[in-house]
Design a protein around this motif. Structure first.
Motif, PDB file in Angstrom:
ATOM      1  N   LEU A 377       2.469  10.743  12.842  1.00 30.76           N
ATOM      2  CA  LEU A 377       1.796   9.490  12.530  1.00 30.76           C
ATOM      3  C   LEU A 377       1.806   9.154  11.042  1.00 30.76           C
ATOM      4  CD1 LEU A 377      -1.220   9.644  14.991  1.00 30.76           C
ATOM      5  CD2 LEU A 377       1.092   8.761  15.345  1.00 30.76           C
ATOM      6  N   THR A 378       1.720  10.161  10.187  1.00 28.87           N
ATOM      7  CA  THR A 378       1.747   9.878   8.746  1.00 28.87           C
ATOM      8  C   THR A 378       3.089   9.291   8.350  1.00 28.87           C
ATOM      9  OG1 THR A 378       0.181  11.665   8.281  1.00 28.87           O
ATOM     10  CG2 THR A 378       1.533  10.878   6.446  1.00 28.87           C
ATOM     11  N   THR A 414      -8.063   5.889  12.723  1.00 25.95           N
ATOM     12  CA  THR A 414      -8.749   5.541  11.476  1.00 25.95           C
ATOM     13  C   THR A 414      -8.908   6.738  10.549  1.00 25.95           C
ATOM     14  OG1 THR A 414     -10.861   5.897  12.615  1.00 25.95           O
ATOM     15  CG2 THR A 414     -10.003   3.634  12.541  1.00 25.95           C
ATOM     16  N   ALA A 415      -8.649   7.942  11.045  1.00 28.30           N
ATOM     17  CA  ALA A 415      -8.765   9.130  10.189  1.00 28.30           C
ATOM     18  C   ALA A 415      -7.613   9.226   9.196  1.00 28.30           C
ATOM     19  CB  ALA A 415      -8.824  10.397  11.044  1.00 28.30           C
ATOM     20  N   SER A 416      -6.536   8.532   9.473  1.00 28.01           N
ATOM     21  CA  SER A 416      -5.357   8.576   8.600  1.00 28.01           C
ATOM     22  C   SER A 416      -5.403   7.402   7.628  1.00 28.01           C
ATOM     23  CB  SER A 416      -4.073   8.509   9.438  1.00 28.01           C
ATOM     24  OG  SER A 416      -2.955   8.259   8.612  1.00 28.01           O
ATOM     25  N   ASP A 417      -5.480   7.712   6.318  1.00 25.89           N
ATOM     26  CA  ASP A 417      -5.516   6.650   5.308  1.00 25.89           C
ATOM     27  C   ASP A 417      -4.254   5.797   5.363  1.00 25.89           C
ATOM     28  OD1 ASP A 417      -7.962   7.553   4.468  1.00 25.89           O
ATOM     29  OD2 ASP A 417      -7.175   8.700   2.765  1.00 25.89           O
ATOM     30  N   GLU A 418      -3.111   6.458   5.598  1.00 21.28           N
ATOM     31  CA  GLU A 418      -1.848   5.733   5.641  1.00 21.28           C
ATOM     32  C   GLU A 418      -1.826   4.753   6.815  1.00 21.28           C
ATOM     33  OE1 GLU A 418       1.330   4.509   3.916  1.00 21.28           O
ATOM     34  OE2 GLU A 418       0.716   6.490   3.208  1.00 21.28           O
ATOM     35  N   ALA A 419      -2.350   5.188   7.970  1.00 18.24           N
ATOM     36  CA  ALA A 419      -2.399   4.316   9.144  1.00 18.24           C
ATOM     37  C   ALA A 419      -3.330   3.140   8.911  1.00 18.24           C
ATOM     38  CB  ALA A 419      -2.841   5.113  10.373  1.00 18.24           C
ATOM     39  N   ARG A 421      -4.033   1.767   6.014  1.00 17.65           N
ATOM     40  CA  ARG A 421      -3.357   0.855   5.087  1.00 17.65           C
ATOM     41  C   ARG A 421      -2.308   0.019   5.803  1.00 17.65           C
ATOM     42  NH1 ARG A 421      -4.035   5.118   1.299  1.00 17.65           N
ATOM     43  NH2 ARG A 421      -2.053   6.075   1.904  1.00 17.65           N
ATOM     44  N   PHE A 422      -1.549   0.684   6.701  1.00 19.71           N
ATOM     45  CA  PHE A 422      -0.520  -0.070   7.431  1.00 19.71           C
ATOM     46  C   PHE A 422      -1.163  -1.150   8.298  1.00 19.71           C
ATOM     47  CE2 PHE A 422       1.542  -0.790  11.517  1.00 19.71           C
ATOM     48  CZ  PHE A 422       2.725  -1.384  11.087  1.00 19.71           C
ATOM     49  N   ASN A 423      -2.186  -0.779   9.057  1.00 17.79           N
ATOM     50  CA  ASN A 423      -2.812  -1.740   9.978  1.00 17.79           C
ATOM     51  C   ASN A 423      -3.431  -2.924   9.228  1.00 17.79           C
ATOM     52  OD1 ASN A 423      -2.169  -0.527  12.443  1.00 17.79           O
ATOM     53  ND2 ASN A 423      -3.858   0.921  12.274  1.00 17.79           N
ATOM     54  N   SER A 424      -4.015  -2.656   8.068  1.00 16.82           N
ATOM     55  CA  SER A 424      -4.600  -3.748   7.280  1.00 16.82           C
ATOM     56  C   SER A 424      -3.515  -4.684   6.772  1.00 16.82           C
ATOM     57  CB  SER A 424      -5.383  -3.170   6.100  1.00 16.82           C
ATOM     58  OG  SER A 424      -6.459  -2.379   6.551  1.00 16.82           O
ATOM     59  N   ALA A 425      -2.429  -4.081   6.270  1.00 16.48           N
ATOM     60  CA  ALA A 425      -1.324  -4.896   5.762  1.00 16.48           C
ATOM     61  C   ALA A 425      -0.650  -5.666   6.885  1.00 16.48           C
ATOM     62  CB  ALA A 425      -0.301  -4.008   5.048  1.00 16.48           C
TER      63      ALA A 425
END
Length: 435
Positions: A377-378, A414-419, A421-425
């Protein structure tokens, strides 16, 4: 200005150095091909300077022949030189075209190019004003060159501004075609067919499926009227691509097969038909037929690369090894072969051509999906963010579709910061790019 002879000399020198490294280890071309997952004919073509192959090929050759980075550095230098030459050539072509536009200008309200004699009369199309009584066939060449320049811009920056130009210029071409004499009209029909197909491609990337279908139907009709069987086959191939985008494997395979059998095609155009067949079979879950079609396409693209210069009859010159391997990765992903799909997509992206950013966005989106499917996932989030940046720049609705699938898969992580960031973008970009 970069001398094209200089580019050719660097390419030949790179091939000579590959041969020297190979002979120093006492191995054959077939041995090298086996070690780098290529073919003997490709190695032979590279050594004699008739082709270059992609960056992944050179990276593997460097490792297999223990060249210490020399071969890869030589390839990178060649690519920098070639890109500078191509950019200078494109700029010169654009300056020449705009000079020609200034000299031979088609008025927006109708009429004839300035500087020519005219005997105006009503145009056959309602609402289009006046058209010239005599049409210079050289204008068809002007529109072919203009289309080529627009294609380069579309690949780099997307369809948003270009689609309006296509609609406007297509109406102008139609106006002049109506007034052309019988011996000139087929050439204008053929040019108009190519513009219509390009219009469908721009509409596809804008996410306007209705317009894309309309343009392709129009292109097919014009190609038949022009007796241009190669263009008709190309349009059928594009209709197969649209079917694959709709996930209709049966229709995609059938249309692509019909396109391939319509008329003898150049290697790259036939390879495109095989890629669409492979997509269709992958959507059907038929691994054997899908991979067989991909392998056949590899042989054709390899042979086209050995020739060096493309056949002038080739329409799909974008069907390079990078393009083919991207769709190979897509087919592997659809077939559930996630590991091979991720490796194929990652390898080809390492040497991706800089001037095909829309296809890069789509390929990176597929790689992100492959990572997500494998539970990585990362990596999926990071690759998805990279693809999203390119997608926002090129406004590609086709790339947004797999990114939408990725967004759905990552939504709960939601535990993954990278995920996160992607979802917000993604939510931000999705509000501006049509799905």
């Amino acid at each position: 200005m970069i001398d094209p002879q200089q580019v050719r000399e660097v390419k030949r020198a790179l091939g000579v150095r590959l041969a020297e490294c190979r002979r120093a280890l006492g191995v054959t071309q077939a041995d090298v091909a086996a070690r780098v997952h290529s073919t003997r004919s490709t190695v032979a073509g590279v050594e004699c300077g008739s082709q270059v192959a992609d960056r992944v090929f050179w990276q593997r050759c460097d490792e297999a022949l223990r060249a210490g980075g020399e071969l890869l550095a030589g390839y990178d230098e060649y690519r920098r030189l070639k890109q500078r030459h191509d950019e200078e050539k494109a700029e010169a072509g654009q300056r020449a075209r705009w000079g020609e536009v200034a000299r031979v200008q088609v008025p927006a309200s109708g009429g004839t190019p300035t500087g020519t004699d005219q005997d105006s009369r009503a145009d056959a199309s309602p609402g289009l004003g006046l058209a010239p009584a005599g049409v210079d066939p050289v204008l068809a060449l002007h529109w072919i060159e203009m289309l080529r320049l627009l294609s380069v811009s579309h690949n780099m920056f997307g369809p948003r501004q270009i689609y309006e130009i296509v609609c406007r210029e297509s109406s102008v071409i139609r106006r002049y075609r109506h007034d052309a004499t019988a011996d000139v009209e087929p050439g204008f029909l053929a040019v108009e067919a190519r513009w219509a197909e390009f219009g469908s491609w721009a509409a596809d990337n804008l996410g306007n499926a209705t317009a894309a279908t309309h343009w392709l139907d129009r292109a097919l009709g014009l190609a038949h009227r022009a007796a241009d069987k190669r263009m008709a086959a190309y349009v059928l191939m594009r209709q197969a691509q649209q079917a694959a985008d709709r996930l209709d494997g049966d229709q995609a395979a059938a249309l692509a097969t019909a396109a391939e059998s319509l008329v003898p095609l150049t290697d790259r155009d036939r390879a495109l038909c095989l890629i669409r067949q492979a997509q269709g079979h992958a959507l059907q879950g038929d691994q054997t037929r899908s991979l067989a079609a991909i392998n056949a396409a590899h042989r054709l693209v390899d042979r086209a690369a050995q020739v060096g210069e493309d056949d002038p009859d080739t329409i799909g010159r974008h069907c390079t090894l990078a393009y083919l391997r991207a769709y190979e990765g897509y087919c592997l992903l659809r077939l559930g072969l996630v590991g091979p799909a991720a490796r194929t997509l990652k390898d080809i992206l390492e040497g991706w051509p800089a001037d095909y950013r829309q296809d890069e966005a789509l390929t990176r989106a597929w790689l992100a999906l492959a990572y997500a499917t494998a539970g990585r996932l990362t990596e999926a989030s990071a690759e998805g963010s990279h693809a999203l940046t390119l997608t926002a720049t090129t406004n590609s609705a086709r790339a947004m579709r797999p990114l939408h699938q990725l967004h759905a898969r990552l939504a709960g992580h939601t535990a993954s910061d990278e995920a996160v960031r992607f979802n917000s973008a993604f939510s931000l970009v999705a509000s501006t790019v049509r799905l």
